[in-house]
Design a protein around this motif. Structure first.
Motif, PDB file in Angstrom:
ATOM      1  N   ASN A   9       0.768  -1.073   0.021  1.00  0.00           N
ATOM      2  CA  ASN A   9       0.005  -0.116   0.021  1.00  0.00           C
ATOM      3  C   ASN A   9       0.798   1.236   0.203  1.00  0.00           C
ATOM      4  OD1 ASN A   9      -2.481  -1.411   0.009  1.00  0.00           O
ATOM      5  ND2 ASN A   9      -1.894  -1.843   2.392  1.00  0.00           N
ATOM      6  N   ILE A  10       0.485   2.279  -0.626  1.00  0.00           N
ATOM      7  CA  ILE A  10       1.392   3.525  -0.611  1.00  0.00           C
ATOM      8  C   ILE A  10       1.139   4.440   0.479  1.00  0.00           C
ATOM      9  CG2 ILE A  10       1.558   5.524  -2.196  1.00  0.00           C
ATOM     10  CD1 ILE A  10       0.482   4.338  -4.498  1.00  0.00           C
ATOM     11  N   LEU A  11       2.217   4.687   1.207  1.00  0.00           N
ATOM     12  CA  LEU A  11       2.116   5.771   2.362  1.00  0.00           C
ATOM     13  C   LEU A  11       2.247   7.094   1.986  1.00  0.00           C
ATOM     14  CD1 LEU A  11       4.268   3.451   4.689  1.00  0.00           C
ATOM     15  CD2 LEU A  11       1.971   3.591   4.547  1.00  0.00           C
ATOM     16  N   ASN A  12       1.453   7.877   2.716  1.00  0.00           N
ATOM     17  CA  ASN A  12       1.634   9.518   2.499  1.00  0.00           C
ATOM     18  C   ASN A  12       1.884  10.111   3.855  1.00  0.00           C
ATOM     19  OD1 ASN A  12       0.616   9.428  -0.190  1.00  0.00           O
ATOM     20  ND2 ASN A  12      -1.308   8.597   0.545  1.00  0.00           N
ATOM     21  N   ASP A  13       2.306  11.450   3.750  1.00  0.00           N
ATOM     22  CA  ASP A  13       2.448  12.124   4.959  1.00  0.00           C
ATOM     23  C   ASP A  13       1.345  12.269   5.859  1.00  0.00           C
ATOM     24  OD1 ASP A  13       5.185  12.880   4.659  1.00  0.00           O
ATOM     25  OD2 ASP A  13       4.786  14.591   3.523  1.00  0.00           O
ATOM     26  N   GLY A  14       1.444  12.021   7.030  1.00  0.00           N
ATOM     27  CA  GLY A  14       0.306  11.883   8.050  1.00  0.00           C
ATOM     28  C   GLY A  14      -0.367  10.743   8.218  1.00  0.00           C
ATOM     29  N   SER A  16      -1.271   6.831   9.270  1.00  0.00           N
ATOM     30  CA  SER A  16      -1.045   5.890  10.671  1.00  0.00           C
ATOM     31  C   SER A  16      -0.876   4.751  10.184  1.00  0.00           C
ATOM     32  CB  SER A  16      -2.358   5.963  11.375  1.00  0.00           C
ATOM     33  OG  SER A  16      -2.663   7.308  11.785  1.00  0.00           O
ATOM     34  N   VAL A  17       0.277   4.047  10.778  1.00  0.00           N
ATOM     35  CA  VAL A  17       0.717   2.739  10.528  1.00  0.00           C
ATOM     36  C   VAL A  17       0.769   1.748  11.624  1.00  0.00           C
ATOM     37  CG1 VAL A  17       1.955   3.557   8.506  1.00  0.00           C
ATOM     38  CG2 VAL A  17       3.064   3.401  10.801  1.00  0.00           C
ATOM     39  N   ILE A  38       1.337   3.933  14.953  1.00  0.00           N
ATOM     40  CA  ILE A  38       2.046   5.187  15.077  1.00  0.00           C
ATOM     41  C   ILE A  38       1.227   6.181  14.062  1.00  0.00           C
ATOM     42  CG2 ILE A  38       4.321   6.183  14.331  1.00  0.00           C
ATOM     43  CD1 ILE A  38       5.353   3.118  14.857  1.00  0.00           C
ATOM     44  N   LYS A  39       0.929   7.440  14.709  1.00  0.00           N
ATOM     45  CA  LYS A  39       0.205   8.499  13.815  1.00  0.00           C
ATOM     46  C   LYS A  39       1.183   9.581  13.266  1.00  0.00           C
ATOM     47  CE  LYS A  39      -3.791   7.514  16.755  1.00  0.00           C
ATOM     48  NZ  LYS A  39      -4.837   8.141  17.658  1.00  0.00           N
ATOM     49  N   GLY A  40       0.763   9.902  12.380  1.00  0.00           N
ATOM     50  CA  GLY A  40       1.328  10.972  11.793  1.00  0.00           C
ATOM     51  C   GLY A  40       2.815  10.932  11.292  1.00  0.00           C
ATOM     52  N   ILE A  41       3.029   9.932  10.249  1.00  0.00           N
ATOM     53  CA  ILE A  41       4.014   9.516   9.766  1.00  0.00           C
ATOM     54  C   ILE A  41       4.585  10.795   8.876  1.00  0.00           C
ATOM     55  CG2 ILE A  41       4.317   7.112  10.131  1.00  0.00           C
ATOM     56  CD1 ILE A  41       3.691   6.930   7.139  1.00  0.00           C
ATOM     57  N   ARG A  42       6.092  10.875   8.478  1.00  0.00           N
ATOM     58  CA  ARG A  42       6.527  11.839   7.541  1.00  0.00           C
ATOM     59  C   ARG A  42       7.460  10.907   6.554  1.00  0.00           C
ATOM     60  NH1 ARG A  42       7.779  15.363  12.280  1.00  0.00           N
ATOM     61  NH2 ARG A  42       9.496  14.001  12.625  1.00  0.00           N
ATOM     62  N   THR A  63       9.981   0.699   6.062  1.00  0.00           N
ATOM     63  CA  THR A  63       8.815   0.494   5.877  1.00  0.00           C
ATOM     64  C   THR A  63       8.504  -1.158   5.788  1.00  0.00           C
ATOM     65  OG1 THR A  63       9.418   0.558   3.423  1.00  0.00           O
ATOM     66  CG2 THR A  63       8.682   2.705   4.589  1.00  0.00           C
ATOM     67  N   GLU A  64       9.514  -1.860   5.688  1.00  0.00           N
ATOM     68  CA  GLU A  64       9.026  -3.434   5.645  1.00  0.00           C
ATOM     69  C   GLU A  64       8.399  -3.816   6.924  1.00  0.00           C
ATOM     70  OE1 GLU A  64      13.332  -5.621   6.442  1.00  0.00           O
ATOM     71  OE2 GLU A  64      13.442  -3.892   5.064  1.00  0.00           O
ATOM     72  N   PHE A  65       8.638  -3.138   8.059  1.00  0.00           N
ATOM     73  CA  PHE A  65       8.078  -3.381   9.174  1.00  0.00           C
ATOM     74  C   PHE A  65       6.643  -2.825   9.552  1.00  0.00           C
ATOM     75  CE2 PHE A  65      12.666  -3.976  10.102  1.00  0.00           C
ATOM     76  CZ  PHE A  65      12.747  -5.439   9.635  1.00  0.00           C
ATOM     77  N   LEU A  66       6.204  -1.979   8.617  1.00  0.00           N
ATOM     78  CA  LEU A  66       4.945  -1.335   8.814  1.00  0.00           C
ATOM     79  C   LEU A  66       3.847  -1.876   7.991  1.00  0.00           C
ATOM     80  CD1 LEU A  66       6.755   2.230   9.069  1.00  0.00           C
ATOM     81  CD2 LEU A  66       5.957   0.845  10.792  1.00  0.00           C
ATOM     82  N   LYS A  67       2.504  -1.567   8.314  1.00  0.00           N
ATOM     83  CA  LYS A  67       1.455  -1.815   7.575  1.00  0.00           C
ATOM     84  C   LYS A  67       0.284  -0.600   7.955  1.00  0.00           C
ATOM     85  CE  LYS A  67      -1.456  -4.768   9.372  1.00  0.00           C
ATOM     86  NZ  LYS A  67      -2.314  -5.839   9.943  1.00  0.00           N
ATOM     87  N   LYS A  68      -0.171  -0.419   6.821  1.00  0.00           N
ATOM     88  CA  LYS A  68      -0.917   0.963   6.766  1.00  0.00           C
ATOM     89  C   LYS A  68      -2.405   0.775   7.729  1.00  0.00           C
ATOM     90  CE  LYS A  68      -2.791   4.455   3.608  1.00  0.00           C
ATOM     91  NZ  LYS A  68      -2.776   5.131   2.411  1.00  0.00           N
ATOM     92  N   ALA A  69      -2.802   1.754   8.632  1.00  0.00           N
ATOM     93  CA  ALA A  69      -3.751   1.523   9.473  1.00  0.00           C
ATOM     94  C   ALA A  69      -5.028   1.935   8.708  1.00  0.00           C
ATOM     95  CB  ALA A  69      -3.576   2.447  10.571  1.00  0.00           C
TER      96      ALA A  69
END
Length: 69
Positions: A9-14, A16-17, A38-42, A63-69
């Motif tokens: 999934n594509i991540l954007n500024d702000g 949550s993951v 984690i909220k508000g990523i940059r 990013t390999e350890f994160l999943k979009k919320a």
């Protein structure tokens, strides 16, 4: 340059993951537990890293350890 999470999934500024795996953070005594939100990523200059705030400090996570919320 697109930044993608572990599921593609594509991540954007702000965004949550969720953390997918327990992570030990260098320089900190705490551990990020699996499932933490984690909220508000940059986004950074690298498509494989994002910045976030943990208390008063800024942490760079892969990013390999994160999943979009």
């Amino acid at each position: 340059m697109e930044t993608k999470d572990s599921n593609g999934n594509i991540l954007n500024d702000g965004d949550s993951v969720h953390v997918v795996k327990d992570l030990k953070v260098k320089g900190m005594s705490t551990t990020l537990k699996r499932g933490n939100v984690i909220k508000g990523i940059r986004l950074t200059g690298s498509p494989h890293e994002v910045e976030c705030r943990m208390g008063k400090s800024t942490v760079v996570l892969k990013t390999e350890f994160l999943k979009k919320a």
